[in-house]
Design an enzyme around this catalytic site. Structure first.
Site, PDB file in Angstrom:
ATOM      1  N   ALA A   1      -2.320  -3.911   1.879  1.00  0.00           N
ATOM      2  CA  ALA A   1      -1.584  -2.645   1.760  1.00  0.00           C
ATOM      3  C   ALA A   1      -0.762  -2.359   3.017  1.00  0.00           C
ATOM      4  O   ALA A   1       0.277  -1.704   2.945  1.00  0.00           O
ATOM      5  CB  ALA A   1      -2.558  -1.508   1.482  1.00  0.00           C
ATOM      6  N   THR A   2      -1.197  -2.853   4.162  1.00  0.00           N
ATOM      7  CA  THR A   2      -0.421  -2.632   5.385  1.00  0.00           C
ATOM      8  C   THR A   2       0.957  -3.280   5.234  1.00  0.00           C
ATOM      9  O   THR A   2       1.985  -2.647   5.486  1.00  0.00           O
ATOM     10  CB  THR A   2      -1.169  -3.202   6.607  1.00  0.00           C
ATOM     11  OG1 THR A   2      -2.424  -2.513   6.714  1.00  0.00           O
ATOM     12  CG2 THR A   2      -0.376  -3.024   7.884  1.00  0.00           C
TER      13      THR A   2
ATOM     14  N   ASN B   1      -8.048   8.339   2.510  1.00  0.00           N
ATOM     15  CA  ASN B   1      -9.144   7.406   2.805  1.00  0.00           C
ATOM     16  C   ASN B   1     -10.301   8.065   3.533  1.00  0.00           C
ATOM     17  O   ASN B   1     -11.442   7.619   3.442  1.00  0.00           O
ATOM     18  CB  ASN B   1      -8.626   6.210   3.605  1.00  0.00           C
ATOM     19  CG  ASN B   1      -7.701   6.593   4.729  1.00  0.00           C
ATOM     20  OD1 ASN B   1      -6.713   7.297   4.537  1.00  0.00           O
ATOM     21  ND2 ASN B   1      -8.022   6.157   5.925  1.00  0.00           N
TER      22      ASN B   1
ATOM     23  N   GLN C   1      -6.711   3.676  -1.878  1.00  0.00           N
ATOM     24  CA  GLN C   1      -8.059   4.204  -2.117  1.00  0.00           C
ATOM     25  C   GLN C   1      -8.226   4.746  -3.535  1.00  0.00           C
ATOM     26  O   GLN C   1      -9.340   5.117  -3.918  1.00  0.00           O
ATOM     27  CB  GLN C   1      -8.375   5.324  -1.108  1.00  0.00           C
ATOM     28  CG  GLN C   1      -8.441   4.853   0.336  1.00  0.00           C
ATOM     29  CD  GLN C   1      -9.635   3.953   0.642  1.00  0.00           C
ATOM     30  OE1 GLN C   1     -10.565   3.810  -0.161  1.00  0.00           O
ATOM     31  NE2 GLN C   1      -9.620   3.328   1.811  1.00  0.00           N
TER      32      GLN C   1
ATOM     33  N   SER D   1      -4.570  -2.676  -2.328  1.00  0.00           N
ATOM     34  CA  SER D   1      -5.220  -3.791  -1.639  1.00  0.00           C
ATOM     35  C   SER D   1      -6.447  -4.265  -2.419  1.00  0.00           C
ATOM     36  O   SER D   1      -7.209  -3.437  -2.940  1.00  0.00           O
ATOM     37  CB  SER D   1      -5.646  -3.285  -0.263  1.00  0.00           C
ATOM     38  OG  SER D   1      -6.091  -4.341   0.518  1.00  0.00           O
TER      39      SER D   1
ATOM     40  N   HIS E   1      -9.181  -5.741  -1.297  1.00  0.00           N
ATOM     41  CA  HIS E   1     -10.524  -5.660  -0.706  1.00  0.00           C
ATOM     42  C   HIS E   1     -11.174  -4.285  -0.817  1.00  0.00           C
ATOM     43  O   HIS E   1     -12.320  -4.103  -0.411  1.00  0.00           O
ATOM     44  CB  HIS E   1     -10.525  -6.156   0.749  1.00  0.00           C
ATOM     45  CG  HIS E   1      -9.935  -5.215   1.765  1.00  0.00           C
ATOM     46  ND1 HIS E   1     -10.715  -4.367   2.514  1.00  0.00           N
ATOM     47  CD2 HIS E   1      -8.672  -5.013   2.163  1.00  0.00           C
ATOM     48  CE1 HIS E   1      -9.929  -3.689   3.356  1.00  0.00           C
ATOM     49  NE2 HIS E   1      -8.685  -4.073   3.158  1.00  0.00           N
TER      50      HIS E   1
ATOM     51  N   THR F   1       4.048 -19.164   1.027  1.00  0.00           N
ATOM     52  CA  THR F   1       3.235 -19.757  -0.042  1.00  0.00           C
ATOM     53  C   THR F   1       2.216 -18.735  -0.525  1.00  0.00           C
ATOM     54  O   THR F   1       1.536 -18.106   0.291  1.00  0.00           O
ATOM     55  CB  THR F   1       2.514 -21.012   0.499  1.00  0.00           C
ATOM     56  OG1 THR F   1       3.515 -21.905   0.981  1.00  0.00           O
ATOM     57  CG2 THR F   1       1.689 -21.694  -0.565  1.00  0.00           C
TER      58      THR F   1
ATOM     59  N   CYS G   1     -10.700   4.071  16.396  1.00  0.00           N
ATOM     60  CA  CYS G   1     -10.703   3.271  17.607  1.00  0.00           C
ATOM     61  C   CYS G   1      -9.282   2.871  17.948  1.00  0.00           C
ATOM     62  O   CYS G   1      -8.678   2.053  17.264  1.00  0.00           O
ATOM     63  CB  CYS G   1     -11.552   2.023  17.377  1.00  0.00           C
ATOM     64  SG  CYS G   1     -12.427   1.564  18.848  1.00  0.00           S
TER      65      CYS G   1
END
Ligand code: PMP
Length: 395
Positions: free
Chosen positions: A77-78, A157, A185, A205, A207, A248, A334
């Protein structure tokens, strides 16, 4: 009882999810047996890989009510958010230079907008309403002839607050402004039907929905058989993904994403009732401890998320004591190895101290009743240890 080898208990499914075993099974043959390059269409191996990629595209399109040709694969998603924002500006900079977004978007959006500001984009970031939701009236007031894009996340999120995307899309359509939504999300957690909701660009995304890391989607609406804007690839080299994204294709990852989308569609059909019940049980039990507030209370929230601020405890101690027993997120981000309070929580009006005394619980498919009992007992134990009624973090 949770056996010690099962701790820390994972309640951080918004950060990432484990790959579903069915996803892994579907991916395995594409690592070494069917290892072809999906772009080598004239070869047997390449064609097999291509077929697998297209099957995944169909599955993802089905989950979102999209056409398969509207789905582009990326690395996450980034990347998709970067591709969307940068492409919109390069395609429409002659028409205007104003982008409206919200101040509580994911850093993948906020940092990209900041970068675009250096190139001449005027960005208006709308602060959230006190309940965490998007302020549509503020958006209406900001729309100008220079506005080329409205960019609002589907669900946040951190708080899990669901934005009124349908209403936002109606306003965007009325003013003929493109609408982009980061749905990372929301996909698999909320029914999304792009035939009914006229979002032009949507990102997501794998994951976050029990698929592998490093695979994302970029949805671009076609109207009357044509893309709503021309996309300037951000990753160049090769003609991949209709010329929008060189490189690819990550066939194994894409295959996993497709299976994850199929499983998510089934889960949505059944309703996420167990998760919702577990989240409510957790939240109510913790609220009973007192001095706790729910961030995003009073708005529609994702059923699996609970973002709680602890007014009478020191945030640093709370996190330190829970670190080995619960994997959860905090109200801190962080940044360059220093802990700064979450921009989402401070935008909601929380003080830095209260933001840092905040825990985000996000539940998932594998969460058990025992894990919820354990989390409640752990937070109760730890807050008792450090509770200090003399501390009262300002709201
Ligand atoms: N947008 C949102 C709302 C997210 O929650 C995340 C992941 N934390 C991203 C974008 C970035 O996704 P990815 O990890 O696929 O780059």
């Amino acid at each position: 009882m949770i056996p010690p080898h099962k701790t820390p208990v994972y309640l951080d499914y918004n950060a990432t999810t484990p790959c579903d075993p069915e996803v892994v099974n579907e991916m395995l043959p594409y690592f070494s047996g069917n290892f072809g390059n999906a772009a080598s269409l004239s070869s047997y191996h390449g064609f097999k890989a291509h077929q697998a990629v297209e099957k995944s595209r169909d599955r993802i399109a089905a989950l979102l009510g999209a056409e398969s040709s509207e789905i582009i694969f990326t690395s996450g998603a980034t990347e998709s958010n970067n591709l969307a924002l940068r492409s919109v500006y390069s395609a429409l900079s002659e028409q205007g230079n104003h982008i409206i977004s919200s101040s509580i978007e994911h850093p993948a959006v906020l940092a990209t907008l900041k970068d675009l500001e250096k190139q001449g984009v005027r960005v208006s970031l709308i602060p959230p309403l006190p309940n965490g939701s998007f302020d549509i009236e503020a958006m209406r007031a900001l729309i100008s002839p220079e506005t080329i894009l409205i960019c609002v996340m589907y669900a946040n999120n951190e708080t899990g607050v669901i934005n009124p995307i349908e209403e936002i899309s109606a306003v965007a359509r009325q003013h003929q402004i493109l609408l982009m939504s980061d749905a990372t999300q929301a996909i698999g957690k909320l029914p999304i039907n792009l035939q009914k909701i006229p979002v032009d660009i949507l990102t997501g995304s794998a994951h976050k929905i029990y698929g592998p890391k490093g695979v994302g989607l970029f949805y671009l609406r076609h109207r009357h058989g044509k893309k709503v804007i021309d996309i300037q690839p951000q990753i160049t080299g090769g003609h991949g993904e209709q010329g929008m994204r060189g490189g690819t294709l990550n066939v194994t990852g894409i295959v996993g994403f497709g299976k994850a989308a199929e499983l998510a569609a089934q889960e949505l059909e059944q309703g996420l009732t167990t998760t919702a019940r577990q989240r409510d049980r957790l939240e109510n039990a913790l609220l009973a401890l007192g001095h706790i507030q729910v961030n995003g209370a009073g708005s529609q929230r994702l059923a699996h998320v609970s973002n709680l601020s602890f007014r009478h405890v020191d945030g640093g101690k709370l996190l330190k004591l829970l670190k080995n027993t619960l994997t959860i997120s905090t109200g801190s981000a962080c940044t360059s190895s220093s802990l700064s309070p979450s921009h989402v929580l401070t935008a909601l009006g929380l003080s830095d101290e209260l933001a840092q005394s905040t825990l985000r619980f996000s539940l998932g498919r594998d969460t058990t009743e025992e894990e919820i009992d354990f989390a409640i007992a752990e937070v109760r134990r730890v807050t008792k240890l450090i509770e200090d009624v003399s501390v009262d973090h300002p709201a």
